[in-house]
Design a protein around this motif. Structure first.
Motif, PDB file in Angstrom:
ATOM      1  N   LYS A   1       0.818  -1.216   0.000  1.00  8.94           N
ATOM      2  CA  LYS A   1       0.000   0.000   0.000  1.00  8.94           C
ATOM      3  C   LYS A   1       0.852   1.266   0.000  1.00  8.94           C
TER       4      LYS A   1
ATOM      5  N   VAL B   1      -3.626   2.716  -0.246  1.00  9.29           N
ATOM      6  CA  VAL B   1      -4.163   2.094  -1.458  1.00  9.29           C
ATOM      7  C   VAL B   1      -3.083   1.200  -2.059  1.00  9.29           C
TER       8      VAL B   1
ATOM      9  N   GLU C   1      -4.532  -1.856  -6.987  1.00  9.17           N
ATOM     10  CA  GLU C   1      -5.841  -1.198  -7.012  1.00  9.17           C
ATOM     11  C   GLU C   1      -5.744   0.142  -7.736  1.00  9.17           C
ATOM     12  N   ARG C   2      -4.724   0.893  -7.407  1.00  6.50           N
ATOM     13  CA  ARG C   2      -4.554   2.196  -8.054  1.00  6.50           C
ATOM     14  C   ARG C   2      -4.398   2.029  -9.562  1.00  6.50           C
TER      15      ARG C   2
ATOM     16  N   HIS D   1      -7.726   0.853 -11.399  1.00  5.15           N
ATOM     17  CA  HIS D   1      -8.713   1.928 -11.547  1.00  5.15           C
ATOM     18  C   HIS D   1      -8.269   2.946 -12.605  1.00  5.15           C
ATOM     19  N   GLN D   2      -6.963   3.208 -12.672  1.00  8.45           N
ATOM     20  CA  GLN D   2      -6.465   4.105 -13.714  1.00  8.45           C
ATOM     21  C   GLN D   2      -6.715   3.515 -15.097  1.00  8.45           C
TER      22      GLN D   2
ATOM     23  N   ILE E   1       4.072   3.181  -9.602  1.00 11.30           N
ATOM     24  CA  ILE E   1       3.024   4.121  -9.244  1.00 11.30           C
ATOM     25  C   ILE E   1       3.249   5.358 -10.100  1.00 11.30           C
TER      26      ILE E   1
ATOM     27  N   ASP F   1      -1.971   9.856 -13.703  1.00 13.68           N
ATOM     28  CA  ASP F   1      -2.767   9.524 -14.882  1.00 13.68           C
ATOM     29  C   ASP F   1      -2.119  10.054 -16.153  1.00 13.68           C
TER      30      ASP F   1
END
Length: 601
Positions: free
Chosen positions: A27, A31, A35-36, A39-40, A110, A113
């Motif tokens: 995380k 998050v 997951e990040r 969703h992106q 990470i 967007d």
């Protein structure tokens, strides 16, 4: 367009964080990475997402099932993840590459967007996402031509540090067209694995492809978009501060690092204070030339380093002690004190933080400029029965300066009144008044109650080697402090710097003239801005008050988030107003700050 994520690895360098979880389930700000990323990707309306799993694969699949991702997800299992590398994982999913255009990701990333959008919005079909190499990056790099062709892949074992100016780091995000996968990548992948086995990396296939006359793949250069690769706990710590959605927390996390900002892409540090015009390149080259020897051999002990410091500051060895930065000496010196200590506020808090608050007597200037003179201090402390008076000159953060003549009067007054005087002159070399130091052998010998501290890091622009000195005629105190700190408190790089520094004294004098001129120019430009009041300063920083109704905290956040400029918010140090401290850097950086302030204010 589909996406493919390689998530089979074990993430051993994250240790206990991946003991029972996959790397992408770690995380960042509450998050998980997966997951990040999912969703992106879902927001880009892709046809499907192919995920190659391995280590703790079922746990990852079950977890993803709880995330509510509507884009179809296909899983490919790598059962021998512990015996293979990512070329094998991608080989298991090669048929999917040939079905449609693909965005390829590694799962330990990470990113903003805008990083994905940079690929999607580029009309070119097949791209390797790259960013200009910086010192925090690790792994495969590339060299590019002017038209974004990949001239060479540079794996870690062929990395040449003397060529880093030409390097771009692969972000480990790619866009493969279906045509490229069918005609180039998959055939070469199969041949490469057949020849060299499963324990290789998929980027090595790209390295071979770029040698073709028509490799099809080009580089896509990022331009300031944020991304980070998380391999260990320090990467995780940095990513936490970079990507926190809470801007207040972002500022706090950065402030509490107290340095190491080279790991933050394109951040310009106006918070911490150094000399932007020193050391000269020749001095740096001399240290580089001796790097291997300095790295692999012990430094000298305190006696020899005191000799070196004595040579550099023209005092006797018994009158000077060298510290691992001034901070080490401040801690040692303050621990030797007894009785009440007079302190001016606002000031550099390292001194009062090292002493009993109940035993401090505070002088706060009553005027709007926080200015004071030697006479002001003598008048205020005349009846306070202090045993020690502490002065930072120029003061931090105000930049207030007591000229040398005033300090000499203060030395005489404290001597007459049996008061120990601690003078921190870490910033005095930046003052317009030249030759303003009190580190003079005859003077300190005549005034044994005087202790002069100096941070070499700040004055000479070498904070990374951690050097500071304290000079005093009180040889007994100096001797105590030499015994108090470790015998090897200075590393070989610091020792070597003191060994060669004298040769570059003329360069230092030139550097001081440059920074004085740049400070004057910067102050002039700052005064042209509306909503700001500039304080007089004789240091390598300028304190300003925000007068247009905006808070220092708000400006600090805006400068950091929108402009990548890190300034010192003085809210915790200076009350009854909104204040910032701005380091004086070189002209190019200072102009960036002034332009940003103009837009923010």
């Amino acid at each position: 367009m589909q996406a493919m994520i390689l998530a089979a690895g074990m993430g051993r360098r994250l240790k206990e964080l991946t003991q029972d979880n996959t790397k992408c389930m770690v995380k960042v700000n509450g998050v998980t990475l997966i997951e990040r990323m999912l969703h992106q990707l879902e927001a880009r309306n892709l046809s499907k997402i192919v995920i190659v799993v391995g280590y703790e694969g079922q746990k990852l699949i079950d977890y993803i099932g709880t995330l509510g991702i509507k884009t179809p997800i296909v899983y490919v299992n790598n059962p021998i993840y512990d015996k293979t590398n990512n070329i094998y994982s991608l080989g298991l999913a090669k048929d999917y590459l040939c079905e449609e255009d693909t965005l390829l990701f590694e799962s330990d990333l990470i990113f903003e967007d805008s990083v994905i959008d940079a690929l999607l919005n580029d009309p070119r079909d097949t791209l390797a996402l790259v960013d200009k190499y910086e010192s925090w990056m690790d792994g495969t790099c590339v060299k590019l031509t002017a038209d974004d062709s990949i001239e060479a892949f540079v794996p870690g074992k062929k990395f040449k540090f003397d060529e880093i100016k030409d390097y771009y780091k692969t972000v480990n995000i790619y866009k493969f067209s279906t045509h490229f996968s069918i005609t180039h990548y998959v055939p070469f992948l199969e041949a490469y694995m057949k020849a060299l086995g499963d324990n290789e990396y998929y980027e090595q296939v790209l390295r071979v492809i770029t040698m073709l006359d028509d490799p099809e793949i080009k580089a896509k250069r990022l331009d300031g978009q944020l991304w980070y690769e998380i391999d260990d706990i320090q990467d995780l710590d940095i990513a936490t501060s970079m990507f926190t959605p809470d801007i207040d927390e972002k500022v706090d996390l950065l402030q509490n690092r107290y340095g190491g900002y080279w790991r933050y892409p394109k951040l310009i540090d106006f918070c911490y204070l150094v000399n932007p015009y020193f050391p000269p390149q020749k001095l740096i080259d001399e240290m580089k030339a001796n790097f291997e020897k300095l790295l692999t051999q012990y430094p000298s002990g305190m006696r020899v380093n005191s000799l070196l410091a004595a040579k550099n500051f023209n005092v006797h060895q018994e009158n000077i002690v060298v510290g691992n930065g001034a901070a080490e000496l401040i801690k040692s010196l303050m621990s030797q004190l007894k009785g009440k200590v007079g302190i001016i506020r606002p000031t550099f808090e390292e001194y009062p933080n090292r002493y009993n608050k109940e035993e401090t007597v505070i002088f706060t200037p009553s005027n709007a400029d926080f200015s004071y003179t030697a006479e002001d201090l003598m008048n205020f402390f005349a009846d306070k029965e202090i045993e020690t008076l502490l002065i930072v000159n120029p003061d931090n953060p105000t930049g207030n300066y007591i000229p040398k003549a005033g300090l000499v009067k203060l030395v005489e007054w404290t001597k007459e009144n049996n008061i120990r005087l601690i003078l921190d002159e870490s910033f005095v070399d930046f003052a317009d008044e030249e030759d303003s130091t009190l580190i003079i052998q005859e003077f300190i010998a005549e005034n044994r109650h005087l202790y002069v501290m100096k941070s070499i890091s700040k004055s000479y622009g070498v904070p990374g080697i951690r050097l500071g000195i304290l000079a005093s005629g009180d040889t007994e105190m100096i001797s105590k402090m030499k015994k108090d700190v470790a015998i090897w408190n200075i590393n070989s790089f610091g020792e070597f710097y003191m060994q060669i520094a004298e040769k570059y004294q003329k360069d230092y004098v030139k550097a001081l003239k440059l920074i004085r001129a740049e400070r004057a120019r910067m102050v002039c430009e700052l005064k042209k801005l509306s909503g700001i009041r500039v304080f007089p300063s004789q240091a390598n920083y300028v304190m300003v008050e925000l007068t247009g109704g905006v808070t220092a905290k708000a400006v600090t956040k805006k400068l950091l988030v929108e402009y990548n400029l890190f300034v010192k918010d003085l809210s915790a140090k200076v009350k009854n107003g909104e204040f910032l401290r701005l380091a004086v850097r070189d002209t190019e950086d200072n102009d960036k700050l002034i332009k940003a302030l103009c837009e923010v204010l």
